[in-house]
Design a protein around this motif. Structure first.
Motif, short mmCIF file in Angstrom:
data_model
loop_
_atom_site.label_atom_id
_atom_site.label_comp_id
_atom_site.label_asym_id
_atom_site.label_seq_id
_atom_site.Cartn_x
_atom_site.Cartn_y
_atom_site.Cartn_z
N PRO A 151 0.83 -1.20 0.00
CA PRO A 151 0.00 0.00 0.00
C PRO A 151 0.87 1.26 0.00
O PRO A 151 2.02 1.23 0.48
CB PRO A 151 -0.81 -0.14 1.29
N THR A 152 0.34 2.33 -0.54
CA THR A 152 1.12 3.57 -0.63
C THR A 152 0.38 4.72 0.07
O THR A 152 -0.84 4.68 0.26
CB THR A 152 1.37 3.95 -2.10
N LEU A 178 0.78 9.04 -0.22
CA LEU A 178 1.46 10.14 -0.90
C LEU A 178 2.48 9.64 -1.91
O LEU A 178 3.56 10.20 -2.10
CB LEU A 178 2.13 11.06 0.11
N GLY A 179 2.10 8.51 -2.55
CA GLY A 179 2.96 7.95 -3.57
C GLY A 179 4.12 7.13 -3.07
O GLY A 179 4.93 6.63 -3.86
N GLU A 180 4.26 6.96 -1.74
CA GLU A 180 5.37 6.20 -1.19
C GLU A 180 4.87 4.88 -0.62
O GLU A 180 3.80 4.83 0.01
CB GLU A 180 6.06 7.00 -0.07
N PRO A 181 5.62 3.79 -0.81
CA PRO A 181 5.21 2.51 -0.21
C PRO A 181 5.34 2.56 1.30
O PRO A 181 6.37 3.01 1.83
CB PRO A 181 6.18 1.50 -0.82
N ILE A 182 4.30 2.11 2.00
CA ILE A 182 4.31 2.18 3.46
C ILE A 182 4.27 0.79 4.10
O ILE A 182 4.30 0.68 5.33
CB ILE A 182 3.12 3.01 3.97
N VAL A 217 7.96 -16.65 -13.77
CA VAL A 217 6.91 -15.68 -13.50
C VAL A 217 6.84 -15.48 -11.99
O VAL A 217 6.81 -16.46 -11.23
CB VAL A 217 5.54 -16.14 -14.04
N ASP A 218 6.85 -14.22 -11.54
CA ASP A 218 6.69 -13.89 -10.12
C ASP A 218 5.43 -13.05 -9.94
O ASP A 218 5.03 -12.30 -10.85
CB ASP A 218 7.89 -13.09 -9.60
N ALA A 219 4.83 -13.14 -8.77
CA ALA A 219 3.65 -12.32 -8.46
C ALA A 219 3.60 -12.08 -6.97
O ALA A 219 4.10 -12.89 -6.17
CB ALA A 219 2.38 -13.02 -8.94
N GLY A 220 2.99 -10.97 -6.58
CA GLY A 220 2.81 -10.71 -5.16
C GLY A 220 2.65 -9.24 -4.83
O GLY A 220 2.87 -8.37 -5.67
N THR A 221 2.29 -8.98 -3.59
CA THR A 221 2.24 -7.64 -3.03
C THR A 221 1.90 -7.77 -1.55
O THR A 221 1.65 -8.86 -1.04
CB THR A 221 1.19 -6.78 -3.74
N ALA A 222 1.92 -6.65 -0.86
CA ALA A 222 1.51 -6.59 0.54
C ALA A 222 0.16 -5.89 0.64
O ALA A 222 -0.20 -5.08 -0.23
CB ALA A 222 2.55 -5.85 1.38
N PHE A 223 -0.59 -6.18 1.71
CA PHE A 223 -1.94 -5.65 1.89
C PHE A 223 -2.03 -4.91 3.22
O PHE A 223 -1.34 -5.26 4.18
CB PHE A 223 -2.97 -6.78 1.86
N GLU A 224 -2.92 -3.92 3.27
CA GLU A 224 -3.07 -3.13 4.49
C GLU A 224 -3.71 -3.92 5.61
O GLU A 224 -3.37 -3.76 6.78
CB GLU A 224 -3.90 -1.88 4.20
N SER A 225 -4.60 -4.85 5.28
CA SER A 225 -5.29 -5.64 6.30
C SER A 225 -4.38 -6.73 6.83
O SER A 225 -3.33 -7.03 6.28
CB SER A 225 -6.55 -6.26 5.71
N SER A 226 -4.80 -7.35 7.94
CA SER A 226 -3.99 -8.40 8.55
C SER A 226 -4.00 -9.69 7.76
O SER A 226 -3.16 -10.57 7.99
CB SER A 226 -4.46 -8.68 9.98
N PHE A 227 -4.94 -9.83 6.85
CA PHE A 227 -5.01 -11.00 5.98
C PHE A 227 -5.24 -10.51 4.56
O PHE A 227 -5.95 -9.50 4.36
CB PHE A 227 -6.13 -11.95 6.43
N PRO A 228 -4.67 -11.17 3.55
CA PRO A 228 -4.83 -10.70 2.16
C PRO A 228 -6.31 -10.55 1.79
O PRO A 228 -7.08 -11.51 1.84
CB PRO A 228 -4.15 -11.80 1.34
N ASP A 229 -6.70 -9.31 1.48
CA ASP A 229 -8.09 -9.07 1.06
C ASP A 229 -8.16 -8.68 -0.41
O ASP A 229 -9.25 -8.41 -0.93
CB ASP A 229 -8.73 -7.98 1.93
#
Length: 645
Positions: A550-551, A553-557, A583-595
């Protein structure tokens, strides 16, 4: 019918043939030295009837004339002796390939030599004429004839004299049968598989006691009969450790998970060797089997070990177009107190700018972009001769990423219990004090946790796994009653699997899945360096290091949960060169579980592997399949040792 003995009959001949150079596919022949007064260089031509390239390569692989082509003999007599020595070698090679009616002639300066008619004096005189004038022309002329096939294949039990029943020896074990080519290598391999089959049934003394090949020349067939003695079944007997000079043998025994009386099997011995080799103080392990069973019907084992030099020092440099440059140096002692204790001191420096490690023409070096890490770790294996290991580590770090800057001091201590070579569990205590700042602000924190982890690893190779699975799951609560300023629980799990499509592992599919979760605290309360990020080498290649999250002001937090996945096809083009589309895939999510409120970022790329005795040298080029607006990265390059996961 005639037994497979004696020389083949046939006269001198020069067949209609064509020589092949394989167009460089198997390595071009080097040009022989020019004519001179000191040696007698020669040209060499392989002429095979039927233009069979495989036969040409078989002949070249065993030919002394070929292997010593660039080391010419001093005179004609030595040259002719070299050619004479090649005749039985070439004949045996063709027999081994199933060509039992083959005819061979080696012509030296126009004089033919065969197994039946040697003319060394004439060949010597003819070759002498070429000294200082030209290369001596040598031709290997071969008419292989028809390739023989198997007609009858019989495997007899030495105890009863009758063929084995299908439930005793399944036909799939030998993998040879009527109609197959009568190649010696295939027959030898079948014998090895039969012996391995019985050894896997706890019969360590299984052996082929007799082999009777009968070649029928007119019909171009072979009948083969093998007699096999399975031997008695046995268990594993007393295990003796030998060669331990500075390492306590009790440490070695703690890494053996087999008890006397357990069923004998080659797989168990291979597992035992691999487990013992995980002791860093040892360089080699050899397991010798006893020559006879003991009074209890068990097979004694003797484990011969060789110790490493105790001290080691090393350094490395790495660079990624997204992660930036880094240098690392370390010193280690692998047998500190004589119990295979390992002390390791390691320091790293790395540099990262807002552009992911790249300095533009108008950029200047900034000390604030410099990160560093110093780590000291200690391992005491086999506490009091048990399967428990003590581990401790201290860390001082300043990290700079595109999203945050952090500095911290961390110390951990724990006990690991090894249930087997593949499965272990570890628990301990962790203390960390640090400061992290990002676009959300600065967090000064103290964490005191109780980490618990479980590891399962059945892979066959650490740096280049081709089979098996690897699982790592950990959970660490940081409760406030222990003194944590940010009460939370961090859980993470990674699973990878490897599937070898063929027996030689030239084609391997590899997959990885990673998950993470933080519960018990809000996002802005969690130190930035403790949040989850994706991107970079070892994560989603092609994107900036720890840039996917998640970002604000344009910065990853960063986020409170993480999802990562990778899929690779590892293809060996040659024994030393391989390619790896991935092939790679992924990201982080703001919630405690991937939503899945965040977009899963995907990248693709192609890797090059150079396989060495240590492990593969890796070069990966990856590109995002969709870039964010303003992101000018078109691709990223990664270099390292070992596979990506």
């Amino acid at each position: 019918m005639v037994l497979l003995v004696g020389l083949l009959s046939g006269g001198v001949f020069i067949p209609h043939a064509v020589a092949f150079d394989f167009f460089g596919l198997f390595g071009r022949d080097e040009t022989p030295p020019p004519p001179n007064a000191d040696t007698l260089p020669y040209s060499l031509d392989f002429a095979v009837a039927g233009r069979d390239r495989k036969i040409v390569q078989i002949l070249k692989d065993v030919s002394t004339l070929q292997s010593l082509k660039n080391d010419p003999p001093p005179d004609a007599d030595a040259l002719v002796r070299r050619a004479e020595a090649d005749l039985p070698r070439l004949n045996d090679a063709l027999w081994g390939a199933g060509y039992y009616n083959a005819r061979i002639a080696i012509t030296v300066a126009g004089v033919p030599l065969t197994l039946q008619a040697l003319r060394p004096e004439a060949a010597t005189r003819a070759a002498t004429f070429y000294r200082s004038r030209a290369l001596v022309p040598i031709q290997v002329a071969v008419d292989p004839g028809a390739q023989f096939v198997l007609r009858n294949v019989t495997v007899l039990d030495a105890r009863t004299g009758r063929p084995f029943l299908p439930n005793e020896l399944p036909p799939r074990i030998a993998r040879i049968g009527p109609g197959d080519a009568a190649r010696a290598a295939d027959i030898v391999a079948a014998q090895a598989r039969i012996v391995d089959h019985f050894r896997a049934q706890s019969r360590p003394f299984a052996k082929v006691t007799e082999q009777n090949p009968v070649v029928v020349h007119p019909a171009h067939v072979m009948d083969i009969s093998l007699t096999v003695d399975p031997g008695p079944q046995a268990g594993i007997g007393e295990i003796t450790v030998r060669g331990a000079e500075n390492v306590d043998p009790a440490v070695v025994r703690s890494f053996i998970y087999t008890d006397p009386g357990d069923p004998y099997s080659p797989a168990e011995l291979a597992s035992m060797r691999k487990s013992i080799l995980s002791i860093e103080a040892l360089s080699s392990v050899r397991i010798r089997e006893g020559e006879m069973l003991d009074a209890y019907g068990n097979l004694p084992l003797f484990i011969d070990i060789t110790e490493r030099q105790p001290r080691v020092i090393g350094a490395s440099v790495q660079y990624s177009t997204t992660d930036g440059p880094a240098v690392r140096a370390y010193w280690a002692h692998r047998n500190l107190f004589g119990g295979a204790e390992r002390l390791r001191l390691e320091g790293s420096l790395f540099y990262l700018t807002e552009n992911g490690g790249r300095l533009d023409d108008d950029d200047e070096f900034d000390w604030d972009d410099l990160g560093g890490r110093f780590r000291a770790s200690f391992l005491k294996p086999a506490l009091w001769g048990t399967r428990n290991d003590f581990l401790a580590e201290a860390l001082v770090e300043r990290e700079r990423t595109e999203g945050y800057t952090s500095r911290l001091v961390n110390a951990t201590a724990g006990i690991r219990h090894r249930f087997s070579e593949t499965f272990s569990i570890q628990g301990g205590i962790e203390y960390e004090k640090g400061q992290a700042s990002d676009v959300l602000g600065q967090v000064d924190y103290t964490l005191v946790g109780l980490p618990l982890s479980v590891t399962y690893d059945s892979t066959d190779n650490t740096l280049d796994p081709t089979r098996g699975m690897k699982l790592l799951a950990s959970v660490t609560p940081y409760p406030d009653f222990l003194g944590s300023s940010v009460p939370m629980t961090v859980a993470r799990g990674t699973a990878s699997a490897y599937w070898s499509i063929d027996d030689e592992s030239r084609y391997v599919l590899a997959g990885r899945l990673g998950l993470g979760s933080i519960v018990g605290a809000e996002l802005e309360e969690i130190p930035a360096n403790r949040r989850f990020f994706a991107g970079g080498g070892g994560s989603v290649r092609g994107f900036g290091y720890r840039s996917l999250s998640p970002t604000f002001l344009g910065e990853p937090i960063g986020g409170r949960s993480l999802l990562e996945a990778s899929l690779e096809a590892r293809i060996k083009v040659t024994d030393t060169i391989g390619i790896v589309p991935f092939v790679d895939a992924g990201t982080a999510f703001e919630s405690s579980f991937p939503d899945f409120d965040e977009t899963i970022r995907v990248s693709a790329g192609l890797g090059l592997r150079y396989y060495t005795g240590i492990g593969p040298i890796r070069l990966d080029i990856a590109t995002p399949l969709r870039r964010d607006r303003g992101d000018d990265r078109s691709f990223a390059i990664y270099v390292g040792i070992g596979q990506a996961f």
